[in-house]
Design an enzyme around this catalytic site. Structure first.
Site, PDB file in Angstrom:
ATOM      1  N   LYS A  39      15.002 -14.574 -11.590  1.00 55.65           N
ATOM      2  CA  LYS A  39      14.736 -15.874 -10.970  1.00 55.65           C
ATOM      3  C   LYS A  39      13.418 -15.811 -10.191  1.00 55.65           C
ATOM      4  O   LYS A  39      12.538 -16.644 -10.379  1.00 55.65           O
ATOM      5  CB  LYS A  39      15.888 -16.267 -10.039  1.00 55.65           C
ATOM      6  CG  LYS A  39      15.712 -17.650  -9.440  1.00 55.65           C
ATOM      7  CD  LYS A  39      16.787 -17.994  -8.457  1.00 55.65           C
ATOM      8  CE  LYS A  39      16.345 -17.702  -7.051  1.00 55.65           C
ATOM      9  NZ  LYS A  39      17.237 -18.165  -6.018  1.00 55.65           N
ATOM     10  N   ASP A  86      18.630 -20.594 -11.205  1.00 53.78           N
ATOM     11  CA  ASP A  86      19.482 -20.264 -10.072  1.00 53.78           C
ATOM     12  C   ASP A  86      20.830 -20.940 -10.296  1.00 53.78           C
ATOM     13  O   ASP A  86      21.103 -21.475 -11.376  1.00 53.78           O
ATOM     14  CB  ASP A  86      18.838 -20.703  -8.751  1.00 53.78           C
ATOM     15  CG  ASP A  86      18.713 -22.211  -8.680  1.00 53.78           C
ATOM     16  OD1 ASP A  86      19.129 -22.902  -9.635  1.00 53.78           O
ATOM     17  OD2 ASP A  86      18.218 -22.713  -7.670  1.00 53.78           O
TER      18      ASP A  86
END
Ligand code: SF4
Length: 243
Positions: free
Chosen positions: A151, A169
């Protein structure tokens, strides 16, 4: 595309599983994903309600440090901590001139501030020693930095370098699956599946739009489907309670 009332049998994307995604091509799925992105862009006026502070955009180092600070920390706390830290140092070299307690004091009260201060120092040392003080612009190299996951690496690529990447996410994972854009079990799978079905021109903005949508409308427990601007494109997979 769906219309009210909800049709439980129609997938707006025609995707039911990872196998389907693997066999699917972008043809026939672009239009709906594109439309969803366009609607969300209008709704959230992306560009004016940016998640990352404008000063941080286009600076891979500041983007990377901001991302590390943001893990398990509220946005307001993160942005003030980042501001305090960046007023002391904005490059790996200047960061390494600070004492670790100065970094801790600057970033307090972000979550795990003690561990994050150590991590920042370690990353800065690595950048200076191995990368000529420059944050790498390749996913594989970013993932070699201590504590940097997919991420964060994707956010550095997209926000810091303006390069294609999809940062997944919890919001992006949840919304993509609820809508039926993908059918995946974890954020890593979601990233790869989204890379297959979302046109690359939309990768940069997707994380930002889905995070904003996930916080205000498509919330985890009881999404606000009754006011959702992309309702007609959503299969609402797994949604048992909504407002
Ligand atoms: S709020 Fe409801 S309709 Fe909108 S994306 Fe989320 S689950 Fe779908």
């Amino acid at each position: 595309m769906r219309t009210h009332p909800i049709s439980a049998h129609t997938s707006p994307y025609g995707i039911k599983s990872m196998t389907d995604i693997d066999m699917d091509t972008d043809t026939g799925t672009d239009t709906d994903v594109e439309r969803v992105i366009q609607i969300l862009k209008k709704r959230y006026r992306a560009g004016s309600s940016l998640l990352m502070a404008p000063a941080t955009r286009g600076d891979p180092f500041l983007t990377l440090i901001s991302c590390l600070l943001s893990l398990r920390t509220r946005d307001e706390v993160t942005s003030k901590a980042a501001e305090r830290l960046f007023s002391l140092a904005k490059t790996p070299e200047t960061m390494l001139k600070l004492r670790i307690d100065d970094i801790e004091s600057a970033i307090y009260p972000v979550g795990f501030y003690h561990r994050k201060a150590k991590q920042i120092v370690e990353i800065c040392s690595t950048l200076v020693e191995r990368y000529n003080s420059k944050v790498p612009d390749e996913l594989a190299e970013l993932l070699k930095l201590r504590g940097v996951g997919r991420k964060t690496a994707n956010i550095v690529l997209t926000i810091g370098y303006n390069k294609p990447g999809i940062a997944v996410d919890t919001h992006v994972h949840r919304i993509s699956n609820r809508m039926g854009i993908v059918a995946t079990k974890n954020p890593n799978e979601t990233e790869f599946a989204l890379r297959r079905v979302v046109p690359e021109r939309n990768w940069l903005i997707l994380n930002e739009l889905f995070v904003l949508h996930g916080r205000s409308v498509c919330t985890p427990l009881s999404p606000r489907c009754s006011i959702c601007p992309v309702y007609q494109y959503c299969k609402r997979i797994g949604v048992t309670r909504s407002r």
